[in-house]
Scaffold this motif. Sequence first.
Motif, PDB file in Angstrom:
ATOM      1  N   ASN A  15     -21.172 -42.558-182.436  1.00 42.35           N
ATOM      2  CA  ASN A  15     -20.768 -42.658-181.043  1.00 42.35           C
ATOM      3  C   ASN A  15     -19.344 -43.187-180.961  1.00 42.35           C
ATOM      4  O   ASN A  15     -18.938 -44.026-181.745  1.00 42.35           O
ATOM      5  CB  ASN A  15     -21.699 -43.592-180.279  1.00 42.35           C
ATOM      6  N   GLN A  16     -18.619 -42.649-179.990  1.00 46.05           N
ATOM      7  CA  GLN A  16     -17.243 -43.056-179.792  1.00 46.05           C
ATOM      8  C   GLN A  16     -17.176 -43.822-178.482  1.00 46.05           C
ATOM      9  O   GLN A  16     -17.250 -43.230-177.411  1.00 46.05           O
ATOM     10  CB  GLN A  16     -16.373 -41.799-179.723  1.00 46.05           C
ATOM     11  N   LYS A  17     -17.062 -45.142-178.580  1.00 44.16           N
ATOM     12  CA  LYS A  17     -17.094 -45.959-177.363  1.00 44.16           C
ATOM     13  C   LYS A  17     -15.681 -46.286-176.911  1.00 44.16           C
ATOM     14  O   LYS A  17     -14.818 -46.589-177.727  1.00 44.16           O
ATOM     15  CB  LYS A  17     -17.863 -47.251-177.626  1.00 44.16           C
ATOM     16  N   VAL A  18     -15.475 -46.218-175.609  1.00 47.18           N
ATOM     17  CA  VAL A  18     -14.201 -46.645-175.037  1.00 47.18           C
ATOM     18  C   VAL A  18     -14.512 -47.592-173.887  1.00 47.18           C
ATOM     19  O   VAL A  18     -15.614 -47.585-173.338  1.00 47.18           O
ATOM     20  CB  VAL A  18     -13.362 -45.465-174.492  1.00 47.18           C
ATOM     21  N   ASN A  19     -13.562 -48.409-173.533  1.00 42.27           N
ATOM     22  CA  ASN A  19     -13.738 -49.291-172.391  1.00 42.27           C
ATOM     23  C   ASN A  19     -12.385 -49.527-171.732  1.00 42.27           C
ATOM     24  O   ASN A  19     -11.774 -50.569-171.893  1.00 42.27           O
ATOM     25  CB  ASN A  19     -14.371 -50.611-172.844  1.00 42.27           C
ATOM     26  N   GLU A  20     -11.936 -48.503-170.999  1.00 42.52           N
ATOM     27  CA  GLU A  20     -10.640 -48.616-170.339  1.00 42.52           C
ATOM     28  C   GLU A  20     -10.805 -49.382-169.029  1.00 42.52           C
ATOM     29  O   GLU A  20     -11.740 -49.120-168.278  1.00 42.52           O
ATOM     30  CB  GLU A  20     -10.077 -47.227-170.040  1.00 42.52           C
ATOM     31  N   PRO A  21      -9.877 -50.271-168.734  1.00 44.44           N
ATOM     32  CA  PRO A  21      -9.931 -50.928-167.426  1.00 44.44           C
ATOM     33  C   PRO A  21      -9.458 -49.963-166.348  1.00 44.44           C
ATOM     34  O   PRO A  21      -8.802 -48.964-166.653  1.00 44.44           O
ATOM     35  CB  PRO A  21      -8.954 -52.097-167.580  1.00 44.44           C
ATOM     36  N   ALA A  22      -9.811 -50.250-165.103  1.00 45.35           N
ATOM     37  CA  ALA A  22      -9.308 -49.425-164.011  1.00 45.35           C
ATOM     38  C   ALA A  22      -7.787 -49.510-164.006  1.00 45.35           C
ATOM     39  O   ALA A  22      -7.222 -50.564-164.292  1.00 45.35           O
ATOM     40  CB  ALA A  22      -9.872 -49.919-162.685  1.00 45.35           C
ATOM     41  N   PRO A  23      -7.111 -48.388-163.726  1.00 44.77           N
ATOM     42  CA  PRO A  23      -5.645 -48.408-163.777  1.00 44.77           C
ATOM     43  C   PRO A  23      -5.034 -49.124-162.577  1.00 44.77           C
ATOM     44  O   PRO A  23      -3.831 -49.134-162.407  1.00 44.77           O
ATOM     45  CB  PRO A  23      -5.279 -46.922-163.780  1.00 44.77           C
ATOM     46  N   PHE A  24      -5.871 -49.681-161.738  1.00 43.26           N
ATOM     47  CA  PHE A  24      -5.371 -50.386-160.554  1.00 43.26           C
ATOM     48  C   PHE A  24      -6.194 -51.651-160.407  1.00 43.26           C
ATOM     49  O   PHE A  24      -7.296 -51.758-160.957  1.00 43.26           O
ATOM     50  CB  PHE A  24      -5.511 -49.520-159.298  1.00 43.26           C
ATOM     51  N   ASP A  25      -5.658 -52.597-159.686  1.00 48.30           N
ATOM     52  CA  ASP A  25      -6.346 -53.882-159.566  1.00 48.30           C
ATOM     53  C   ASP A  25      -7.096 -53.950-158.244  1.00 48.30           C
ATOM     54  O   ASP A  25      -6.490 -53.956-157.179  1.00 48.30           O
ATOM     55  CB  ASP A  25      -5.317 -55.019-159.642  1.00 48.30           C
ATOM     56  N   THR A  26      -8.422 -53.936-158.318  1.00 50.47           N
ATOM     57  CA  THR A  26      -9.208 -54.007-157.084  1.00 50.47           C
ATOM     58  C   THR A  26     -10.021 -55.300-157.037  1.00 50.47           C
ATOM     59  O   THR A  26     -10.944 -55.428-156.249  1.00 50.47           O
ATOM     60  CB  THR A  26     -10.176 -52.815-156.994  1.00 50.47           C
ATOM     61  N   PRO A  49     -17.737 -52.085-154.537  1.00 47.10           N
ATOM     62  CA  PRO A  49     -18.921 -51.276-154.241  1.00 47.10           C
ATOM     63  C   PRO A  49     -19.922 -51.394-155.393  1.00 47.10           C
ATOM     64  O   PRO A  49     -19.539 -51.319-156.553  1.00 47.10           O
ATOM     65  CB  PRO A  49     -18.370 -49.852-154.140  1.00 47.10           C
ATOM     66  N   PHE A  90     -22.849 -47.750-158.289  1.00 49.06           N
ATOM     67  CA  PHE A  90     -21.483 -47.229-158.265  1.00 49.06           C
ATOM     68  C   PHE A  90     -20.861 -47.465-159.629  1.00 49.06           C
ATOM     69  O   PHE A  90     -20.899 -48.555-160.136  1.00 49.06           O
ATOM     70  CB  PHE A  90     -20.649 -47.921-157.189  1.00 49.06           C
TER      71      PHE A  90
END
Lengths: 144, 195
Positions: free
Chosen positions: B72-83, B89, B195
């Motif tokens: 398995n290839q796991k990634v964990n990118e943060p949202a490209p914007f700060d919310t 949600p 969500f």
Amino acid sequence: MVRNFKTAGILAGVVLALGLPLAYAQSSAKTLETGTFHGKVHNTSGRATIYREADGRLILRLTNFKTSNGPDVHVVLIAAKDADDDANFLKNSTERVELGALKGNEGDQNYEIPAGTDLKKFQTISIYCERFNANFGAAPLEKF
Amino acid sequence: MRTSAPLRSKSFEVFENGIGPGKWPDSISVGMFMTIHISPWLLRRKWILVAIGLPVLVALWWAFRPEKLWINQKVNEPAPFDTSADPQPILTGRFEGNARHTNGRATIYKKPGGEYLQLSDFTAPSGPDIHVALVHDDAQAKSGLDSLDLGPLKANQSDQNYNLPGGTDLDKYDAVLIYAERPHAVFGLAKLEPF
């Protein structure tokens, strides 16, 4: 000395590359559309959401995402309301917008949508194996 | 007499080495009966088997990538914007058309003060005594069972928020229901998904 300059240059580049987007990312984004993945043959699940950033760029973000690993798997926007597991985009000549190779078969990930993409026309995200022309999973998008 | 015999045998040798007519049957049989005629030749030149076999194996591996079945290839990118400052949600779903048309989206947000339900992109038929409730989808037909009344519908169009009572257990509910109290009719149901 030369090596030191090189590493310093690379470090500065990395800091700029990471820091500049973060600095610009402070203003929050608008959620445009969202949908959940379905796909039984390749067990695909999770959520796809399209955001419009403050600077106008469209970003697709996959969250709680999981699919099966495979060769040459891509993320594409397709001009259809939805897609079945056995959907053949080549045969049906389904219009597609390529968003790039799938970064990982598990986890949260972001993809930039080319400027000018008509989201009214391209309504579904597909996880698409280019090599075998197989639809691993699809997420029909609906207005958020 | 003596000189003619060695001459003949010499000419045979020349034919057998592939210059004379003796060459032709050999080369044809090589093409038509490959396994019979080529294998002793190939066995003497094993590198040819390797040279053909390895690229074939590599091509098969490249096409199918069988190791990906268990890697398995796991990634964990943060949202490209700060919310992080905005309400987050947590559950969302769209109203599915019922007998009376209710359209739009129901989303439950989490903010520091608590949780609230937002109806967005929303239209519902107007009428008296229409309520908004959180329900468990299985129990929606039974009144009162496993449902949480959030109050009368504020408007039959436009975005609107309803605060959830403190301590609401969101695991108990998986849908938002728009219903009329007096004729006891369901106007719309939105199934909620994470969500």
